[in-house]
Design a protein around this motif. Structure first.
Motif, PDB file in Angstrom:
ATOM      1  N   GLY A   5      -6.880  74.378  90.892  1.00 61.19           N
ATOM      2  CA  GLY A   5      -6.588  73.006  91.240  1.00 61.19           C
ATOM      3  C   GLY A   5      -5.492  72.941  92.282  1.00 61.19           C
ATOM      4  O   GLY A   5      -5.019  73.964  92.787  1.00 61.19           O
ATOM      5  N   LYS A  11      -9.219  75.377  86.899  1.00 56.97           N
ATOM      6  CA  LYS A  11     -10.007  74.187  86.633  1.00 56.97           C
ATOM      7  C   LYS A  11     -11.130  74.537  85.669  1.00 56.97           C
ATOM      8  O   LYS A  11     -11.718  75.607  85.745  1.00 56.97           O
ATOM      9  CB  LYS A  11     -10.575  73.618  87.932  1.00 56.97           C
ATOM     10  N   THR A  14     -17.582  72.101  84.857  1.00 53.92           N
ATOM     11  CA  THR A  14     -18.140  70.794  85.170  1.00 53.92           C
ATOM     12  C   THR A  14     -19.603  70.763  84.747  1.00 53.92           C
ATOM     13  O   THR A  14     -20.225  71.810  84.498  1.00 53.92           O
ATOM     14  CB  THR A  14     -18.048  70.482  86.675  1.00 53.92           C
ATOM     15  N   GLN A 290     -13.476  69.096  75.530  1.00 52.00           N
ATOM     16  CA  GLN A 290     -12.506  69.043  76.626  1.00 52.00           C
ATOM     17  C   GLN A 290     -11.499  70.171  76.525  1.00 52.00           C
ATOM     18  O   GLN A 290     -11.148  70.809  77.524  1.00 52.00           O
ATOM     19  CB  GLN A 290     -11.791  67.693  76.632  1.00 52.00           C
ATOM     20  N   ARG A 294     -11.663  73.267  78.985  1.00 55.40           N
ATOM     21  CA  ARG A 294     -10.607  72.932  79.951  1.00 55.40           C
ATOM     22  C   ARG A 294     -11.165  71.967  81.015  1.00 55.40           C
ATOM     23  O   ARG A 294     -10.989  72.165  82.214  1.00 55.40           O
ATOM     24  CB  ARG A 294     -10.018  74.184  80.606  1.00 55.40           C
ATOM     25  N   GLU A 296     -11.623  68.504  83.041  1.00 51.67           N
ATOM     26  CA  GLU A 296     -10.790  67.407  83.499  1.00 51.67           C
ATOM     27  C   GLU A 296     -11.261  66.093  82.884  1.00 51.67           C
ATOM     28  O   GLU A 296     -12.448  65.886  82.645  1.00 51.67           O
ATOM     29  CB  GLU A 296     -10.829  67.322  85.022  1.00 51.67           C
ATOM     30  N   GLU A 299     -14.087  64.136  84.564  1.00 52.63           N
ATOM     31  CA  GLU A 299     -15.388  64.779  84.369  1.00 52.63           C
ATOM     32  C   GLU A 299     -15.944  64.448  82.988  1.00 52.63           C
ATOM     33  O   GLU A 299     -17.147  64.221  82.822  1.00 52.63           O
ATOM     34  CB  GLU A 299     -15.260  66.286  84.545  1.00 52.63           C
ATOM     35  N   ASP A 352      -3.834  60.412  81.807  1.00 52.66           N
ATOM     36  CA  ASP A 352      -2.632  60.539  82.641  1.00 52.66           C
ATOM     37  C   ASP A 352      -2.052  59.182  83.025  1.00 52.66           C
ATOM     38  O   ASP A 352      -1.049  59.106  83.750  1.00 52.66           O
ATOM     39  CB  ASP A 352      -2.936  61.344  83.906  1.00 52.66           C
ATOM     40  N   HIS A 356      -8.799  56.093  87.693  1.00 53.22           N
ATOM     41  CA  HIS A 356      -9.674  57.052  88.359  1.00 53.22           C
ATOM     42  C   HIS A 356     -10.974  56.374  88.775  1.00 53.22           C
ATOM     43  O   HIS A 356     -11.541  55.600  88.008  1.00 53.22           O
ATOM     44  CB  HIS A 356     -10.004  58.228  87.425  1.00 53.22           C
ATOM     45  N   ASN A 363     -10.500  63.139  92.304  1.00 52.84           N
ATOM     46  CA  ASN A 363      -9.545  62.281  91.619  1.00 52.84           C
ATOM     47  C   ASN A 363      -8.158  62.894  91.685  1.00 52.84           C
ATOM     48  O   ASN A 363      -8.012  64.084  91.735  1.00 52.84           O
ATOM     49  CB  ASN A 363      -9.950  62.099  90.144  1.00 52.84           C
TER      50      ASN A 363
END
Length: 363
Positions: A5, A11, A14, A290, A294, A296, A299, A352, A356, A363
């Motif tokens: 990232g 990251k 996906t 998640q 890991r 995001e 996603e 966060d 988004h 993002n």
């Protein structure tokens, strides 16, 4: 190699890397929609009101508006095979169809199933049928036929390998117009109704994350059942509360949160902005996926329902009556967002604290 990232951290996975590129799928669907639209003028009786692009196709036949939709269970069938448990996937098949057709304001009336098998298996078919019947019971409709095919050269895998899909027909109550979302306007609220888990979407990513680390019989930190039991939890059916909703309050739009999750809200109305600033935090299987993958936050909310299986768009003053109707049917419902002026975008406040754009991969 793992991707890095902006700050150099690894990251996570996906949906596209798991094997499903939603962008390419949508492009293919749009191409198909353009091709089949030529048939809308071939109809010998009635008139096509709405074809590709919404939750169901609509045909006006005499004084009746008929809605049609077809869907399947996807790779959730692979979990059923691993668990050797087949009495709930029929519920999923019915749910994936009826939860879409009610989005245009149609009451499900009749259902047809399609079961493709690797080899003849009477016990397997009987188990699947039990789930189909339970789904039909929850939807207040009839199963009027179907097809069973044995396709050993197509259905690969173990002895109990199969695929399952179906088609539903519904009717819009006479005197009412189909619910296509044109009434949605700034100031409306977005209500989110709880899901029963993953429902039947995102399983290519969910399986790659969870089944690469656990067996179906394992327990995991954020799950109350085994991994397999959580993955196989049947899709919730929203027919009864939504039909009551349409009879008792003003509704401007309805959305089944399935493939593509919240990014599909603009199919209701592309002339407004969907602001989701009160979505629930990830819990249970969503938190597990998640964490282990890991993945995001954006996603996750582009791929999974994240605990919200169905959305209702309505005038602000109708929020409390709607919440009470879902509560009567033992479903939790809450305001998760609002409609603003815009042009078909979907923005969500995630963990966060930032907003988004869920339709963007950046993002």
């Amino acid at each position: 190699m793992k991707k890095k990232g902006e700050r150099g951290e690894e990251k996570g996975m996906t949906y596209r890397e798991a094997g499903v590129d939603v962008g390419k799928v949508r492009a293919a669907q749009e191409s198909l929609g353009g091709i089949i639209s030529a048939t809308h003028k071939m109809i010998s009786q009635g008139r096509v009101l709405s074809g590709f692009g919404h939750y169901a196709g609509l045909v006006k036949l005499g004084g009746q508006t008929i809605a049609l939709h077809s869907d399947g269970v996807g790779t959730k069938v692979l979990v059923a095979q691993l668990m050797n448990k087949f009495d709930t996937v029929g519920i999923d098949c019915v749910a994936m169809n009826v939860n879409d057709i009610i989005c245009v304001g149609a009451q499900p009336v009749a259902f047809i199933d399609y079961i493709a098998l690797r080899e003849p298996n009477e016990a397997l078919i009987e188990e699947i049928a039990r789930g189909l019947v339970e789904g039909a019971r929850q939807s207040d409709m009839a199963i009027v036929g179907g097809e069973t095919a044995v396709l050993p050269d197509i259905i690969a895998g173990q002895e109990n390998a199969f695929d399952l899909a179906g088609m539903v027909m519904g009717v819009v109550k006479k005197g009412k117009k189909p619910m296509l979302g044109s009434a949605i306007k700034p100031g409306d609220v977005i209500l989110g109704v709880e899901s029963s888990g993953l429902h039947s979407n995102g399983y290519t990513l969910a399986r790659k994350v969870l089944l690469s680390k656990y067996s179906v019989d394992d327990n995991a930190e954020h799950l109350v059942q085994t991994v397999g039991e959580e993955l196989l939890a049947p899709t919730r059916i929203y027919v009864r509360p939504v039909m009551e909703l349409l009879d008792k309050i003003r509704v401007h739009g309805l959305a089944n949160i399935t493939g593509g999750s919240f990014t599909k809200l603009p199919r209701l109305n592309r002339n407004v902005k969907y602001v989701l600033d009160s979505l629930p935090a990830p819990t249970g299987i969503f938190r597990q996926i998640q964490s282990d993958g890991r993945i995001e936050a954006a996603e996750m909310y582009r791929t999974f329902n994240m605990g919200v299986g169905f959305c209702v768009v309505a005038p602000k003053e109708e929020a409390e009556p709607a919440i009470r109707i879902f509560k009567k049917h033992r479903m939790a419902c809450r305001v998760v967002g609002r409609i603003e002026r815009g042009a078909g975008s979907v923005e969500a406040k995630l963990g966060d604290g930032r907003m988004h754009d869920l339709q963007s991969s950046k993002n």
